[in-house]
Scaffold this motif. Sequence first.
Motif, PDB file in Angstrom:
ATOM      1  N   PHE A 296       0.856  -1.223  -0.100  1.00 15.65           N
ATOM      2  CA  PHE A 296       0.057   0.056  -0.136  1.00 15.65           C
ATOM      3  C   PHE A 296       0.786   1.026   0.005  1.00 15.65           C
ATOM      4  CE2 PHE A 296      -2.103   3.216   2.456  1.00 15.65           C
ATOM      5  CZ  PHE A 296      -3.323   3.537   1.807  1.00 15.65           C
ATOM      6  N   CYS A 297       1.954   1.163   0.768  1.00 18.49           N
ATOM      7  CA  CYS A 297       2.865   2.262   0.694  1.00 18.49           C
ATOM      8  C   CYS A 297       3.994   1.672  -0.021  1.00 18.49           C
ATOM      9  CB  CYS A 297       3.570   2.507   2.023  1.00 18.49           C
ATOM     10  SG  CYS A 297       2.225   3.328   3.412  1.00 18.49           S
ATOM     11  N   GLY A 298       4.889   2.614  -0.706  1.00 20.45           N
ATOM     12  CA  GLY A 298       5.809   2.422  -1.778  1.00 20.45           C
ATOM     13  C   GLY A 298       7.170   1.794  -0.924  1.00 20.45           C
ATOM     14  N   PHE A 299       8.420   1.742  -1.755  1.00 10.80           N
ATOM     15  CA  PHE A 299       9.461   1.157  -1.016  1.00 10.80           C
ATOM     16  C   PHE A 299      10.170   2.527   0.085  1.00 10.80           C
ATOM     17  CE2 PHE A 299      10.679  -1.247  -5.090  1.00 10.80           C
ATOM     18  CZ  PHE A 299       9.982  -2.236  -4.503  1.00 10.80           C
ATOM     19  N   ASN A 300      10.751   2.053   1.039  1.00 12.73           N
ATOM     20  CA  ASN A 300      11.459   2.952   2.044  1.00 12.73           C
ATOM     21  C   ASN A 300      10.397   3.887   2.884  1.00 12.73           C
ATOM     22  OD1 ASN A 300      13.846   1.690   1.059  1.00 12.73           O
ATOM     23  ND2 ASN A 300      13.865   3.187  -0.662  1.00 12.73           N
ATOM     24  N   SER A 301       9.156   3.346   2.728  1.00 14.58           N
ATOM     25  CA  SER A 301       8.076   4.080   3.491  1.00 14.58           C
ATOM     26  C   SER A 301       7.396   3.181   4.440  1.00 14.58           C
ATOM     27  CB  SER A 301       7.297   4.927   2.644  1.00 14.58           C
ATOM     28  OG  SER A 301       6.673   3.978   1.645  1.00 14.58           O
ATOM     29  N   TYR A 302       6.579   3.890   5.348  1.00 15.54           N
ATOM     30  CA  TYR A 302       5.770   2.952   6.144  1.00 15.54           C
ATOM     31  C   TYR A 302       4.237   3.381   6.276  1.00 15.54           C
ATOM     32  CZ  TYR A 302       6.442   6.256   9.851  1.00 15.54           C
ATOM     33  OH  TYR A 302       6.534   7.501  10.695  1.00 15.54           O
ATOM     34  N   CYS A 303       3.541   2.705   6.877  1.00 16.04           N
ATOM     35  CA  CYS A 303       1.915   2.759   6.676  1.00 16.04           C
ATOM     36  C   CYS A 303       1.765   3.102   8.037  1.00 16.04           C
ATOM     37  CB  CYS A 303       1.156   1.797   6.339  1.00 16.04           C
ATOM     38  SG  CYS A 303      -0.416   1.921   6.193  1.00 16.04           S
ATOM     39  N   THR A 304       0.785   4.015   8.528  1.00 20.38           N
ATOM     40  CA  THR A 304       0.592   4.469   9.709  1.00 20.38           C
ATOM     41  C   THR A 304      -0.873   4.841   9.736  1.00 20.38           C
ATOM     42  OG1 THR A 304       0.871   5.644  11.840  1.00 20.38           O
ATOM     43  CG2 THR A 304       1.481   6.603   9.836  1.00 20.38           C
ATOM     44  N   LEU A 305      -1.883   4.510  10.778  1.00 19.46           N
ATOM     45  CA  LEU A 305      -3.171   5.137  10.729  1.00 19.46           C
ATOM     46  C   LEU A 305      -3.356   6.483  11.678  1.00 19.46           C
ATOM     47  CD1 LEU A 305      -5.049   1.830  11.946  1.00 19.46           C
ATOM     48  CD2 LEU A 305      -4.844   2.700   9.583  1.00 19.46           C
ATOM     49  N   THR A 352      19.107   5.270  14.303  1.00 20.52           N
ATOM     50  CA  THR A 352      17.971   5.896  14.753  1.00 20.52           C
ATOM     51  C   THR A 352      16.876   4.951  15.181  1.00 20.52           C
ATOM     52  OG1 THR A 352      16.211   7.704  14.719  1.00 20.52           O
ATOM     53  CG2 THR A 352      16.868   6.379  12.769  1.00 20.52           C
ATOM     54  N   THR A 353      16.095   5.037  16.003  1.00 20.17           N
ATOM     55  CA  THR A 353      15.249   3.793  16.344  1.00 20.17           C
ATOM     56  C   THR A 353      13.782   4.622  16.330  1.00 20.17           C
ATOM     57  OG1 THR A 353      16.678   3.394  18.446  1.00 20.17           O
ATOM     58  CG2 THR A 353      14.455   2.670  18.379  1.00 20.17           C
ATOM     59  N   LEU A 354      12.887   3.600  15.854  1.00 23.55           N
ATOM     60  CA  LEU A 354      11.396   3.796  15.414  1.00 23.55           C
ATOM     61  C   LEU A 354      10.515   2.823  16.452  1.00 23.55           C
ATOM     62  CD1 LEU A 354      11.015   4.820  11.840  1.00 23.55           C
ATOM     63  CD2 LEU A 354      10.976   6.453  13.910  1.00 23.55           C
ATOM     64  N   ASP A 355       9.838   3.187  17.303  1.00 19.47           N
ATOM     65  CA  ASP A 355       9.011   2.142  18.014  1.00 19.47           C
ATOM     66  C   ASP A 355       7.847   2.029  17.341  1.00 19.47           C
ATOM     67  OD1 ASP A 355      10.623   2.541  20.226  1.00 19.47           O
ATOM     68  OD2 ASP A 355       9.602   4.074  20.989  1.00 19.47           O
ATOM     69  N   LYS A 356       7.265   0.534  17.572  1.00 20.11           N
ATOM     70  CA  LYS A 356       6.025  -0.032  17.253  1.00 20.11           C
ATOM     71  C   LYS A 356       6.206  -0.164  15.790  1.00 20.11           C
ATOM     72  CE  LYS A 356       3.685   1.974  21.024  1.00 20.11           C
ATOM     73  NZ  LYS A 356       3.529   0.650  21.861  1.00 20.11           N
ATOM     74  N   MET A 357       7.374  -0.597  15.057  1.00 16.96           N
ATOM     75  CA  MET A 357       7.309  -0.975  13.674  1.00 16.96           C
ATOM     76  C   MET A 357       7.413  -2.455  13.566  1.00 16.96           C
ATOM     77  SD  MET A 357       7.054   2.145  12.690  1.00 16.96           S
ATOM     78  CE  MET A 357       7.856   2.057  11.104  1.00 16.96           C
ATOM     79  N   THR A 358       6.804  -3.106  12.399  1.00 15.30           N
ATOM     80  CA  THR A 358       6.393  -4.375  12.141  1.00 15.30           C
ATOM     81  C   THR A 358       6.294  -4.410  10.769  1.00 15.30           C
ATOM     82  OG1 THR A 358       5.629  -6.399  12.733  1.00 15.30           O
ATOM     83  CG2 THR A 358       4.202  -4.542  12.334  1.00 15.30           C
ATOM     84  N   GLY A 359       6.467  -5.853  10.323  1.00 13.10           N
ATOM     85  CA  GLY A 359       6.426  -6.146   8.729  1.00 13.10           C
ATOM     86  C   GLY A 359       7.638  -6.357   8.388  1.00 13.10           C
ATOM     87  N   GLY A 360       7.829  -5.800   6.897  1.00 10.08           N
ATOM     88  CA  GLY A 360       9.112  -5.898   6.326  1.00 10.08           C
ATOM     89  C   GLY A 360       8.912  -7.312   5.432  1.00 10.08           C
ATOM     90  N   TYR A 403       6.811  -3.111   2.816  1.00 12.92           N
ATOM     91  CA  TYR A 403       5.758  -3.784   3.728  1.00 12.92           C
ATOM     92  C   TYR A 403       6.163  -3.414   5.220  1.00 12.92           C
ATOM     93  CZ  TYR A 403       5.776  -7.097  -0.229  1.00 12.92           C
ATOM     94  OH  TYR A 403       5.760  -7.689  -1.525  1.00 12.92           O
ATOM     95  N   ILE A 404       6.535  -2.322   5.386  1.00 13.75           N
ATOM     96  CA  ILE A 404       6.819  -1.730   6.792  1.00 13.75           C
ATOM     97  C   ILE A 404       5.420  -1.090   7.183  1.00 13.75           C
ATOM     98  CG2 ILE A 404       8.124  -0.468   8.356  1.00 13.75           C
ATOM     99  CD1 ILE A 404       9.592  -2.538   7.232  1.00 13.75           C
ATOM    100  N   ARG A 405       5.134  -1.147   8.434  1.00 13.88           N
ATOM    101  CA  ARG A 405       3.944  -0.708   9.035  1.00 13.88           C
ATOM    102  C   ARG A 405       4.055  -0.293  10.444  1.00 13.88           C
ATOM    103  NH1 ARG A 405       0.558  -4.523  11.374  1.00 13.88           N
ATOM    104  NH2 ARG A 405       1.154  -6.552  10.818  1.00 13.88           N
ATOM    105  N   ARG A 406       3.374   0.730  11.016  1.00 14.56           N
ATOM    106  CA  ARG A 406       3.339   1.005  12.694  1.00 14.56           C
ATOM    107  C   ARG A 406       2.186   0.498  13.121  1.00 14.56           C
ATOM    108  NH1 ARG A 406       5.068   6.420  14.208  1.00 14.56           N
ATOM    109  NH2 ARG A 406       7.080   5.650  14.826  1.00 14.56           N
ATOM    110  N   THR A 412       7.608  -3.616  19.400  1.00 20.04           N
ATOM    111  CA  THR A 412       8.715  -3.937  18.593  1.00 20.04           C
ATOM    112  C   THR A 412       9.449  -2.567  18.340  1.00 20.04           C
ATOM    113  OG1 THR A 412       7.235  -3.533  16.416  1.00 20.04           O
ATOM    114  CG2 THR A 412       7.604  -5.854  17.271  1.00 20.04           C
ATOM    115  N   LYS A 413      10.734  -2.535  17.913  1.00 19.09           N
ATOM    116  CA  LYS A 413      11.527  -1.572  17.462  1.00 19.09           C
ATOM    117  C   LYS A 413      11.933  -1.804  16.217  1.00 19.09           C
ATOM    118  CE  LYS A 413      12.633   0.155  22.018  1.00 19.09           C
ATOM    119  NZ  LYS A 413      13.500   0.348  23.204  1.00 19.09           N
TER     120      LYS A 413
END
Length: 694
Positions: A296-305, A352-360, A403-406, A412-413
């Motif tokens: 749903f989101c392209g390369f090197n990006s992540y989906c969030t609500l 750098t750290t991003l919290d609550k990320m999953t998928g991939g 396939y990265i999403r929050r 997760t981190k």
Amino acid sequence: MESTISILVFLVLLYLLTSVTEAQPKLIKLGSILSPTIPPTSLFSPSRRFAFGFYQERNGYAIGIWFVGKPEKTVVWTANRDDPPVSPNATLDFTKDGKLLLRNVQGQEKLIANVSDTASSASMLDSGNFVLYNNEFNIIWQSFDFPTDTILGSQILTAGHHLVSSLSETDHSTGRFRLKMQVDGNLVLYPLNTNDTPEEASWSSRTYGYSELQLYLNQSTGALLVRNNTGYIRFRSSNNKKFPNDTDTDTDTIFRATVDVDGNFRLYSHSFEGNGKSTMTIEWRALDNQCHVKSFCGFNSYCTLMDNAADCLCLNGFEFVDPNDKSRGCQSIFTRESCRHGKGNAKAYNITTLDKMTGGDRPYSDASMTEEDCSKSCLEDCNCEAALYHQGNCKKQKLPLRYIRRDQSLSTKAFLKLGNKTSIQEANPNGTHPIPMKQPPVAIDSKKANVLIVVVTLGFVTCSCVAISVSGFFIYKDRAYRYRRLLGNGNLGLREELTLRMFSYNELVKATDGFKEELGRGSFGAVYKGVLSRGSKLVAVKRLEKVVEEGEREFRAEMRAIGRTQELGTRGYLAPEWQKNTPISVKADIYSFGVVLLEIICCRKNLEVHVLRTDEVILSTWVYNCFVARDLNNLVGGEEVDKTTLETMVKVGLWCIQDEPHLRPSMKNVILMLQGIMDVPVPPSPTPSSMTSS
């Protein structure tokens, strides 16, 4: 009373007959033509709920099927969906020979329906199915067999086939997602152009392991089913919804199931009111969380609500390729170091750290370690661009990240590798990423332009001539200086050894010290000892003292005398006429010159017994064989020489050693050929029989 009842019965029968007649599909006859702008532009089903024909698509028109709803229509099928839109001058012809053809203004034709049988009529049915009939009124082609992104009520998607989303709401060409009815019985939602692996699936019906299953949309109940040929149901679109039965179903409700442009698979109902207006309702969706749609989101990006709506954001260290189209993904804003032996320059990056990320994607490394070790491992590994950490497990990922999403429910981190400040500034010294603006065209007056072109051309030609003249002058001076140095050093190298040089009389006087030391005397004069190259090279100089009319006769007599006394060395250097007792001419010296020339080229004697092969014993035989085989490099032992010069010298030498004297060139022609002034033809084979003795 009876007459009144009869009239009522007649009216009821008339109404029923009219209703039945209206419900019958209208047949489209051969020879019918549709146009995008000139009526008729489309053909309606009996209920006028569906239409087939031209609809507006991007900057032109396409052929398809749509709901005739208000306030807007809904396209459910498109013919040749990836073809460019056609112009208003195109036509759709149902030809006399039973073909459904799209013709453009250039006269080009394209089939809309490819059938083996001949069609005799067509019809747009109330089910939304466009069909072609043969003479026996059997369906020989139907749009239901070739779905695009939608199936309608009573339509079936068989095993091995799929639905593919549209590119956008206004562009019905192939999009980015597909729903596949797999042969293993599983109905799976994938991104387009993937390998059908479980890691790439966004959703599935979990009905794998059953063959010959199919997807079916029940128009009576509105249920979306995965079932077998006998009707046994393995999956139903909803277990909680109460579906109406056949008796209380609203006949003005139409169902469709579509793979939408956002990658979700949804079931819709369209309820039509008496005034023609329709109400669309989402009855069921495959995924409640839009961020669960892979890609749903392209390369090197992540989906969030955000407020229950899915949005795409770039990961740290990246920016959108196109801010107006987030599906194209994000690109890096810093320059990455090269990877050597799996080790990267850790000093050039930070984590750098991003919290609550999953998928991939599937990780290239999956290992158990602490959170700190996971971060450090990614920093030191030049292949690692991100690492997902969860409950003691570290999964390292390469670029591009997808396939990265929050997910707010997870703990997760994600550890992302970023370039340090220096590398970011090198990639983007201004700290911003402006979109390059197209420069406006510069208008130039035509007269001024012509004058400018002439001036520039003349200036360029003048400068070129001056540059060539100056370069030629300095090249000449340099070569003249180098030649004088060679003369002064007395070392002309290989050129002096292999080329003929003319000496002036004064040079010969100086070389012989005034013709001081006589070595011998012949019919035409005496031979004197001379010295060249500052005393490093001895030569013999013959001084002609008299010229007589009988010169040719005296020359032959001298040659006979030389032959009798064997004063010219071994017989291998003598022309064949010496052994045949034939008249001796000036061409005898040409023969000897040829033998010596070949010896100089090959750096060996005319006769050599210590060779690898017998055909190399006689020099002339070996040289000619190499010449015919185009293997002249063998003559010089693979030494780097000018191939053209080598070939010229070999051909001259072979001409000089011909058995027949009249075939040998004169010394004048020999000199001209060696100097490149005269062309050297391909020589015939010399006869070596007269050269075998020494």
